[in-house]
Every structure is written in C-alpha cells, then in structure tokens.
Design a protein around this motif. Structure first.
Motif, PDB file in Angstrom:
ATOM      1  N   ILE A  79      44.749   0.730  -6.611  1.00 56.32           N
ATOM      2  CA  ILE A  79      44.829   1.110  -5.205  1.00 56.32           C
ATOM      3  C   ILE A  79      46.299   1.158  -4.800  1.00 56.32           C
ATOM      4  O   ILE A  79      47.065   0.248  -5.105  1.00 56.32           O
ATOM      5  CB  ILE A  79      44.063   0.109  -4.316  1.00 56.32           C
ATOM      6  N   LYS A  80      46.651   2.221  -4.100  1.00 54.09           N
ATOM      7  CA  LYS A  80      48.020   2.388  -3.616  1.00 54.09           C
ATOM      8  C   LYS A  80      47.999   2.834  -2.156  1.00 54.09           C
ATOM      9  O   LYS A  80      47.057   3.452  -1.684  1.00 54.09           O
ATOM     10  CB  LYS A  80      48.772   3.462  -4.435  1.00 54.09           C
ATOM     11  N   VAL A 114      42.084  -2.289  -9.251  1.00 50.74           N
ATOM     12  CA  VAL A 114      43.082  -3.351  -9.226  1.00 50.74           C
ATOM     13  C   VAL A 114      44.119  -2.985  -8.170  1.00 50.74           C
ATOM     14  O   VAL A 114      44.236  -1.820  -7.780  1.00 50.74           O
ATOM     15  CB  VAL A 114      43.754  -3.556 -10.607  1.00 50.74           C
ATOM     16  N   LEU A 115      44.851  -3.983  -7.723  1.00 52.50           N
ATOM     17  CA  LEU A 115      45.880  -3.724  -6.727  1.00 52.50           C
ATOM     18  C   LEU A 115      46.912  -4.824  -6.765  1.00 52.50           C
ATOM     19  O   LEU A 115      46.663  -5.923  -7.248  1.00 52.50           O
ATOM     20  CB  LEU A 115      45.275  -3.626  -5.323  1.00 52.50           C
ATOM     21  N   GLU A 116      48.069  -4.480  -6.239  1.00 52.21           N
ATOM     22  CA  GLU A 116      49.171  -5.422  -6.118  1.00 52.21           C
ATOM     23  C   GLU A 116      49.555  -5.467  -4.645  1.00 52.21           C
ATOM     24  O   GLU A 116      49.725  -4.438  -4.008  1.00 52.21           O
ATOM     25  CB  GLU A 116      50.336  -4.921  -6.972  1.00 52.21           C
ATOM     26  N   PHE A 139      50.397  -7.604 -13.037  1.00 52.36           N
ATOM     27  CA  PHE A 139      50.695  -6.316 -13.647  1.00 52.36           C
ATOM     28  C   PHE A 139      51.606  -5.562 -12.679  1.00 52.36           C
ATOM     29  O   PHE A 139      51.835  -5.987 -11.558  1.00 52.36           O
ATOM     30  CB  PHE A 139      49.402  -5.505 -13.907  1.00 52.36           C
ATOM     31  N   GLY A 140      52.095  -4.447 -13.114  1.00 50.94           N
ATOM     32  CA  GLY A 140      52.808  -3.566 -12.205  1.00 50.94           C
ATOM     33  C   GLY A 140      54.276  -3.887 -12.044  1.00 50.94           C
ATOM     34  O   GLY A 140      54.827  -4.797 -12.666  1.00 50.94           O
ATOM     35  N   TYR A 141      54.889  -3.142 -11.169  1.00 51.89           N
ATOM     36  CA  TYR A 141      56.328  -3.174 -10.954  1.00 51.89           C
ATOM     37  C   TYR A 141      56.817  -4.561 -10.547  1.00 51.89           C
ATOM     38  O   TYR A 141      57.890  -4.984 -10.940  1.00 51.89           O
ATOM     39  CB  TYR A 141      56.683  -2.140  -9.881  1.00 51.89           C
ATOM     40  N   LEU A 147      56.450 -13.425  -4.946  1.00 50.96           N
ATOM     41  CA  LEU A 147      55.782 -12.879  -3.769  1.00 50.96           C
ATOM     42  C   LEU A 147      54.579 -12.010  -4.109  1.00 50.96           C
ATOM     43  O   LEU A 147      53.756 -11.720  -3.243  1.00 50.96           O
ATOM     44  CB  LEU A 147      56.764 -12.050  -2.939  1.00 50.96           C
ATOM     45  N   SER A 148      54.469 -11.576  -5.360  1.00 47.36           N
ATOM     46  CA  SER A 148      53.415 -10.642  -5.753  1.00 47.36           C
ATOM     47  C   SER A 148      52.084 -11.345  -5.986  1.00 47.36           C
ATOM     48  O   SER A 148      52.034 -12.440  -6.552  1.00 47.36           O
ATOM     49  CB  SER A 148      53.822  -9.904  -7.030  1.00 47.36           C
TER      50      SER A 148
END
Length: 160
Positions: A79-80, A114-116, A139-141, A147-148
């Motif tokens: 999700i973005k 999934v989402l960040e 995961f991700g950037y 904080l993620s």
C-alpha cells in the motif's frame, strides 16, 4: 464518496500526493524518499486511486506489487500514498479507501497487503491495526529506522 482509478500523474493525484508530502515534512522534517515510479501503478504492477466527495478530490490510495513475503503469502502488494485531506478526516474515508485497495488487489490475484508507516502517524497505525493488519518484519526504504513500522494483512480471495 466516489473512488476513481487514475494514473499517479493525474492532476488530482498530484495535488494530493504533494499534500501528503507536506504532511511528512511537518511530522518527520522531510519528504518521503522511498522510491516510486509512475509505472509502479500501471497494470499489472499496481493501481492508483483518488476519492472524491462532491466532486472534490479528498483522498488517495494505491497498491503496487511487492516481493515481500509476509504472513505466509508470497503474492503481495504494498500500500502506498494513503492520505485523506484534513477537512475530511474522521469520517470513515480512509477506511473506505483501504477496503477499496483490499478488494481491487484481491481481484488482481494479490494474496496479502503490506505497508510501511511511521510512529509519527498514530492515526494510520490505529486504522491499520483496527482493520486487521498486524506487524510484519521490516522491509522497504525505511527498514531499520526506529520510526518505521510495517504491517500486513492476508486478503480473502475474490469469488466469482
């Protein structure tokens, strides 16, 4: 609310993407730098949506296929750009957009989302956890950032 699929380059999408970037600057001190390209939201890779209330663009949401394996599924999408303009918050709009993302992703064969998000977005965390999302490995950037926070949810297959 009417939800319409548009390219991320659509003027209404760009207006709201810029608004969410300004929100990130206010909350985190900088823009979201996780890489995305417009083609991330073209079939079959993903889809981008704008929600309208009385013809006015008030929310965005998108998903793009992912390589993240989570919750026992490996056909996932991320999700973005979930965002609701402040004047329309706390009216169930984000929950409706999230449900739309789930149904369109499931219809495209995605088994899990999934989402960040981040600690400075407690309302987002509350939305996702109250909608059945649970923590998944980072995961991700921003993976590894204090904080993620990363979440995921298994989707129900679309029955035709």
């Amino acid at each position: 609310m009417r939800i319409q699929r548009v390219p991320i380059t659509h003027p209404d999408a760009q207006l709201l993407v810029e608004a969410v970037q300004e929100e990130y600057v206010a909350r985190y001190g900088g823009r979201d730098e996780s890489p995305i390209t417009p083609s991330d939201f073209d079939d079959p890779q993903g889809q981008f949506f704008v929600g309208y209330v009385d013809g006015v663009p008030v929310t965005t949401g998108a998903w793009r296929r992912s390589t993240v394996v989570a919750l026992g599924v490996d056909v996932t999408a991320e999700i973005k750009r979930m965002y609701v303009v402040p004047a329309q918050q706390r009216r169930g709009i984000a929950r409706r957009m999230l449900a739309h993302l789930e149904s369109t992703a499931a219809a495209a064969g995605v088994e899990g989302l999934v989402l960040e998000t981040g600690l400075e977005q407690p309302e987002a965390i509350a939305l996702y956890t109250s909608s059945g999302y649970e923590p998944v490995p980072g995961f991700g950037y921003y993976c590894g950032s204090d904080l993620s926070r990363t979440f995921g949810c298994r989707l129900h297959p679309v029955v035709e």
